[in-house]
Scaffold this motif. Structure first.
Motif, PDB file in Angstrom:
ATOM      1  N   THR A   1      -3.844 -12.775 -12.151  1.00  0.00           N
ATOM      2  CA  THR A   1      -3.413 -14.018 -12.809  1.00  0.00           C
ATOM      3  C   THR A   1      -3.981 -15.235 -12.085  1.00  0.00           C
ATOM      4  OG1 THR A   1      -1.378 -13.015 -13.619  1.00  0.00           O
ATOM      5  CG2 THR A   1      -1.427 -15.414 -13.472  1.00  0.00           C
ATOM      6  N   ASP A   2      -3.895 -15.236 -10.755  1.00  0.00           N
ATOM      7  CA  ASP A   2      -4.390 -16.376  -9.985  1.00  0.00           C
ATOM      8  C   ASP A   2      -5.913 -16.505 -10.085  1.00  0.00           C
ATOM      9  OD1 ASP A   2      -1.908 -17.181  -9.200  1.00  0.00           O
ATOM     10  OD2 ASP A   2      -2.001 -16.327  -7.188  1.00  0.00           O
TER      11      ASP A   2
ATOM     12  N   ILE B   1      -5.635  -8.983   3.745  1.00  0.00           N
ATOM     13  CA  ILE B   1      -5.261 -10.238   3.080  1.00  0.00           C
ATOM     14  C   ILE B   1      -4.708 -10.021   1.673  1.00  0.00           C
ATOM     15  CG2 ILE B   1      -6.786 -11.729   4.396  1.00  0.00           C
ATOM     16  CD1 ILE B   1      -8.756 -11.622   2.040  1.00  0.00           C
ATOM     17  N   TRP B   2      -5.109  -8.933   1.000  1.00  0.00           N
ATOM     18  CA  TRP B   2      -4.624  -8.663  -0.363  1.00  0.00           C
ATOM     19  C   TRP B   2      -3.576  -7.556  -0.407  1.00  0.00           C
ATOM     20  CZ3 TRP B   2      -6.423 -12.752  -2.274  1.00  0.00           C
ATOM     21  CH2 TRP B   2      -7.754 -13.153  -2.144  1.00  0.00           C
ATOM     22  N   GLU B   3      -3.440  -6.828   0.659  1.00  0.00           N
ATOM     23  CA  GLU B   3      -2.699  -5.569   0.642  1.00  0.00           C
ATOM     24  C   GLU B   3      -1.252  -5.717   0.176  1.00  0.00           C
ATOM     25  OE1 GLU B   3      -2.180  -1.741   3.665  1.00  0.00           O
ATOM     26  OE2 GLU B   3      -3.477  -3.443   4.193  1.00  0.00           O
ATOM     27  N   TYR B   4      -0.615  -6.817   0.503  1.00  0.00           N
ATOM     28  CA  TYR B   4       0.819  -6.968   0.218  1.00  0.00           C
ATOM     29  C   TYR B   4       1.095  -7.836  -1.012  1.00  0.00           C
ATOM     30  CZ  TYR B   4       0.861  -4.973   4.852  1.00  0.00           C
ATOM     31  OH  TYR B   4       0.633  -4.140   5.924  1.00  0.00           O
ATOM     32  N   SER B   5       0.036  -8.178  -1.758  1.00  0.00           N
ATOM     33  CA  SER B   5       0.197  -8.883  -3.029  1.00  0.00           C
ATOM     34  C   SER B   5       0.084  -7.881  -4.169  1.00  0.00           C
ATOM     35  CB  SER B   5      -0.880  -9.961  -3.193  1.00  0.00           C
ATOM     36  OG  SER B   5      -0.778 -10.947  -2.198  1.00  0.00           O
ATOM     37  N   SER B   6       0.685  -8.185  -5.296  1.00  0.00           N
ATOM     38  CA  SER B   6       0.549  -7.303  -6.450  1.00  0.00           C
ATOM     39  C   SER B   6      -0.769  -7.585  -7.158  1.00  0.00           C
ATOM     40  CB  SER B   6       1.709  -7.503  -7.421  1.00  0.00           C
ATOM     41  OG  SER B   6       1.601  -8.748  -8.090  1.00  0.00           O
ATOM     42  N   THR B   7      -1.356  -6.540  -7.730  1.00  0.00           N
ATOM     43  CA  THR B   7      -2.604  -6.711  -8.477  1.00  0.00           C
ATOM     44  C   THR B   7      -2.410  -7.693  -9.617  1.00  0.00           C
ATOM     45  OG1 THR B   7      -3.297  -4.449  -7.947  1.00  0.00           O
ATOM     46  CG2 THR B   7      -4.357  -5.509  -9.829  1.00  0.00           C
ATOM     47  N   GLU B   8      -1.282  -7.602 -10.308  1.00  0.00           N
ATOM     48  CA  GLU B   8      -1.030  -8.478 -11.454  1.00  0.00           C
ATOM     49  C   GLU B   8      -1.032  -9.948 -11.052  1.00  0.00           C
ATOM     50  OE1 GLU B   8       2.311  -9.186 -14.992  1.00  0.00           O
ATOM     51  OE2 GLU B   8       2.689  -7.747 -13.374  1.00  0.00           O
TER      52      GLU B   8
ATOM     53  N   ASP C   1      -8.484   2.039 -11.779  1.00  0.00           N
ATOM     54  CA  ASP C   1      -9.184   1.364 -12.871  1.00  0.00           C
ATOM     55  C   ASP C   1     -10.054   0.208 -12.385  1.00  0.00           C
ATOM     56  OD1 ASP C   1      -7.364  -0.587 -12.217  1.00  0.00           O
ATOM     57  OD2 ASP C   1      -6.335  -0.599 -14.155  1.00  0.00           O
ATOM     58  N   SER C   2     -10.044  -0.038 -11.073  1.00  0.00           N
ATOM     59  CA  SER C   2     -10.875  -1.091 -10.458  1.00  0.00           C
ATOM     60  C   SER C   2     -10.608  -2.469 -11.048  1.00  0.00           C
ATOM     61  CB  SER C   2     -12.376  -0.751 -10.597  1.00  0.00           C
ATOM     62  OG  SER C   2     -12.674   0.483 -10.000  1.00  0.00           O
ATOM     63  N   LEU C   3      -9.390  -2.713 -11.523  1.00  0.00           N
ATOM     64  CA  LEU C   3      -9.071  -3.979 -12.173  1.00  0.00           C
ATOM     65  C   LEU C   3      -9.266  -5.165 -11.230  1.00  0.00           C
ATOM     66  CD1 LEU C   3      -7.984  -5.658 -14.520  1.00  0.00           C
ATOM     67  CD2 LEU C   3      -5.655  -5.138 -13.715  1.00  0.00           C
ATOM     68  N   PHE C   4      -8.856  -5.025  -9.973  1.00  0.00           N
ATOM     69  CA  PHE C   4      -8.973  -6.136  -9.030  1.00  0.00           C
ATOM     70  C   PHE C   4     -10.439  -6.479  -8.770  1.00  0.00           C
ATOM     71  CE2 PHE C   4      -8.730  -7.617  -4.447  1.00  0.00           C
ATOM     72  CZ  PHE C   4      -8.297  -8.900  -4.775  1.00  0.00           C
ATOM     73  N   LEU C   5     -11.284  -5.468  -8.606  1.00  0.00           N
ATOM     74  CA  LEU C   5     -12.709  -5.700  -8.408  1.00  0.00           C
ATOM     75  C   LEU C   5     -13.335  -6.312  -9.661  1.00  0.00           C
ATOM     76  CD1 LEU C   5     -15.411  -5.442  -6.926  1.00  0.00           C
ATOM     77  CD2 LEU C   5     -15.532  -3.079  -7.742  1.00  0.00           C
TER      78      LEU C   5
ATOM     79  N   ASN D   1     -11.642  -1.287  -5.447  1.00  0.00           N
ATOM     80  CA  ASN D   1     -11.015  -2.608  -5.416  1.00  0.00           C
ATOM     81  C   ASN D   1     -11.192  -3.298  -4.066  1.00  0.00           C
ATOM     82  OD1 ASN D   1      -9.720  -3.011  -8.060  1.00  0.00           O
ATOM     83  ND2 ASN D   1      -8.607  -1.142  -7.533  1.00  0.00           N
ATOM     84  N   ALA D   2     -11.497  -2.535  -3.029  1.00  0.00           N
ATOM     85  CA  ALA D   2     -11.667  -3.109  -1.695  1.00  0.00           C
ATOM     86  C   ALA D   2     -13.095  -3.562  -1.423  1.00  0.00           C
ATOM     87  CB  ALA D   2     -11.237  -2.088  -0.635  1.00  0.00           C
ATOM     88  N   LEU D   3     -13.996  -3.334  -2.370  1.00  0.00           N
ATOM     89  CA  LEU D   3     -15.395  -3.695  -2.172  1.00  0.00           C
ATOM     90  C   LEU D   3     -15.578  -5.185  -1.896  1.00  0.00           C
ATOM     91  CD1 LEU D   3     -17.519  -1.795  -4.835  1.00  0.00           C
ATOM     92  CD2 LEU D   3     -17.801  -1.721  -2.362  1.00  0.00           C
TER      93      LEU D   3
END
Length: 510
Positions: free
Chosen positions: A97-98, A86-93, A131-135, A70-72
């Motif tokens: 959505t955004d 920059i993403w670390e403190y946000s939720s994946t969900e 699950d690599s959802l963010f990537l 997900n950090a790729l």
């Protein structure tokens, strides 16, 4: 003259690669100043005490330290100027959505900000799992932009044998180039994909028809394919098989592999009726000139193809017909001839004609990228001067070309104030102009984004700001101001200026 413009466009526009070589994202972004605004690591701005200043990021690529895919990213922190958290403190969900709200044909300045955020190397959200959802979400956005080669390069930075990402890589290879390489990997490690369709396709491409047919017949007997898939694959494996080619609407969902099977069956599907990611297939030199231009126009608008590539297609040959697309190609060719003639009157007339035709089709940025500098230097007579000023403001070098082509009038001077980061309230007339001026003199973001930034959700604050701009209506000046304030507070001054100038042009302030 055309060759000079091609070199100029290559220098300032992202470079797209339709080849076996992975796309170099660093080269791709190197000419766009709004991707990495210099203010991010500048000294404090006394007029804006809130301004967020980030420490100089390390030059070592963060991917070496990643804990999950997900950090790729393709852009290290040393290039974006953004911190790795920059993403670390946000939720994946919430991020998914955004990102899923991004529109491929959104606002041009926010589009470049999206690319920065999509491709940044940064720590994954703390709640991200394996699950690599963010990537995958970021790759899906790139695919919606038609940036197939970029998404493919993003996966390849993880390694083509990554099981979690293999099917994504295979699909992208089918759309662009390198499917034989993907088939080689699948042959060595069949467990990378659960798709029998892909394995059969690869076996047949390698000439192992017997094994491919054996697996096909076994899967067909077990009803592992739907009827349309079975028919298409059967015709692909045995050209003597008679049958009705299934209609595309019989497919529950179109996939890159089914798209290629239709092509192999002698019934290629028109890419223009499919999602934007399929448009790349029309740039292979075999789809016909019209299809190539149509695809390049669409992909230029999303930033997936350079203005230079579209220019090359427009000027490839003389149109033999008329109509909107051919009229645009003819207008560009007439402009090229006029520029070479150095006749100011002819050039001015050709420029205005081309601008009117292309800007109505969403290609104002193409015109500005290719022709703004030359048009400004040509010192064209009226009525072309107003068109030249618009092009100057939309060009990559707006901060240089804008002041050169401005008049002393009220509107032009307000716009020059925006370029300088200090629009004059006394020159503002419309509600939009007043709110833009307010945003540039604000001392921080609005409350909503301030809470995000205070919680460390910097990337989400930038993403939220871009979405506010994209979704704002012409009367939604408060949300526009809110977005601009956040961009300015986080040091994205160049992006904020581009947004403001584009909005003012749309409003008709020029």
């Amino acid at each position: 003259m055309n060759s000079i413009r091609i070199l100029f466009a290559c220098a300032i526009a992202p470079t797209v690669a339709f080849s076996e070589e992975p796309l170099s994202a660093i080269d791709w972004l190197s000419g766009i100043s709004s991707f990495s605004d210099s203010e991010l690591s500048a000294d404090a701005d006394e007029d804006r005490p809130f301004r967020r200043h980030f420490d100089k990021p390390p030059s070592t690529a963060f991917s070496r330290k990643m804990k999950n895919w997900n950090a790729l990213g393709l852009l290290p922190a040393s290039k974006t100027g953004l911190p790795v958290d920059i993403w670390e403190y946000s939720s994946t969900e919430s991020l998914v959505t955004d990102f899923n709200r991004i529109r491929p044909n959104g606002f041009t300045p926010t589009k470049w900000l999206y690319y920065t955020l999509l491709l940044a190397e940064a720590n994954a959200p703390k709640d991200a799992n394996n699950d690599s959802l963010f990537l995958k979400t970021r790759m899906d956005v790139l695919r919606r932009f038609g940036a197939v080669e970029t998404a493919k390069s993003l996966i390849e930075s993880a390694g083509p044998g990554t099981g979690e990402l293999f099917d994504y890589w295979f699909d992208l290879s089918l759309l662009s180039s390198g499917v034989d390489k993907a088939c080689d990997v699948l042959e060595k490690t069949p467990t990378l994909s659960k798709s029998y369709l892909k394995r059969i396709y690869c076996l047949s491409r390698r000439g192992d028809w017997a094994t491919a047919m054996l697996i096909y017949e076994a899967c067909n007997a077990l009803d592992l394919f739907n009827s349309a898939e079975a028919d298409l694959l059967g015709m692909f494996l045995d050209s003597e098989t008679s049958g009705q080619i299934p209609a595309p609407e019989e497919m529950s969902i179109m996939t890159p592999l089914l798209f290629r099977l239709y092509e192999a069956a002698g019934n290629p599907l028109p890419a223009k009726s499919l999602p934007l990611e399929y448009a790349v297939s029309d740039l292979n030199g075999t789809s016909g000139w019209r299809a190539e231009i149509e695809a390049a126009e669409k992909l230029t608008k999303t930033g997936a193809v350079t203005a230079n590539q579209l220019l090359g297609l427009y000027t490839e040959r003389r149109p033999s017909a008329s109509g909107s697309l051919w009229d645009r190609a003819s207008a560009i060719q007439q402009l090229e001839i006029a520029l070479d003639s150095q006749d100011k009157n002819a050039t001015g007339a050709a420029l205005v004609n081309a601008w009117n035709l292309l800007s109505k089709h969403g290609l104002a940025d193409f015109m500005s990228t290719i022709y703004a500098e030359e048009a400004v230097k040509a010192n064209l007579p009226e009525p072309a001067r107003r068109t030249v000023f618009k092009m100057a403001l939309l060009s990559p070098d707006f901060s240089i070309l804008g002041p050169i082509s401005a008049s002393n009038g009220r509107r032009d001077q307000f716009l020059i104030g925006v370029i300088n980061g200090s629009p004059d309230h006394d020159l503002a007339r419309s509600d939009l102009e007043m709110e833009i001026a307010n945003a540039f003199y604000a001392t921080g973001p609005t409350e909503k984004h301030e809470r995000m930034i205070a919680a460390g959700r910097i990337g989400q604050a930038l993403l939220s700001s871009a979405l506010l701009i994209d979704n704002a209506g012409p009367e939604d000046v408060k949300n526009i101001a809110s977005a601009l304030q956040t961009m300015l507070a986080l040091g994205f001054d160049e992006t904020a200026k581009r947004v403001a100038l584009n909005l003012l042009i749309q409003e008709g302030s020029i």
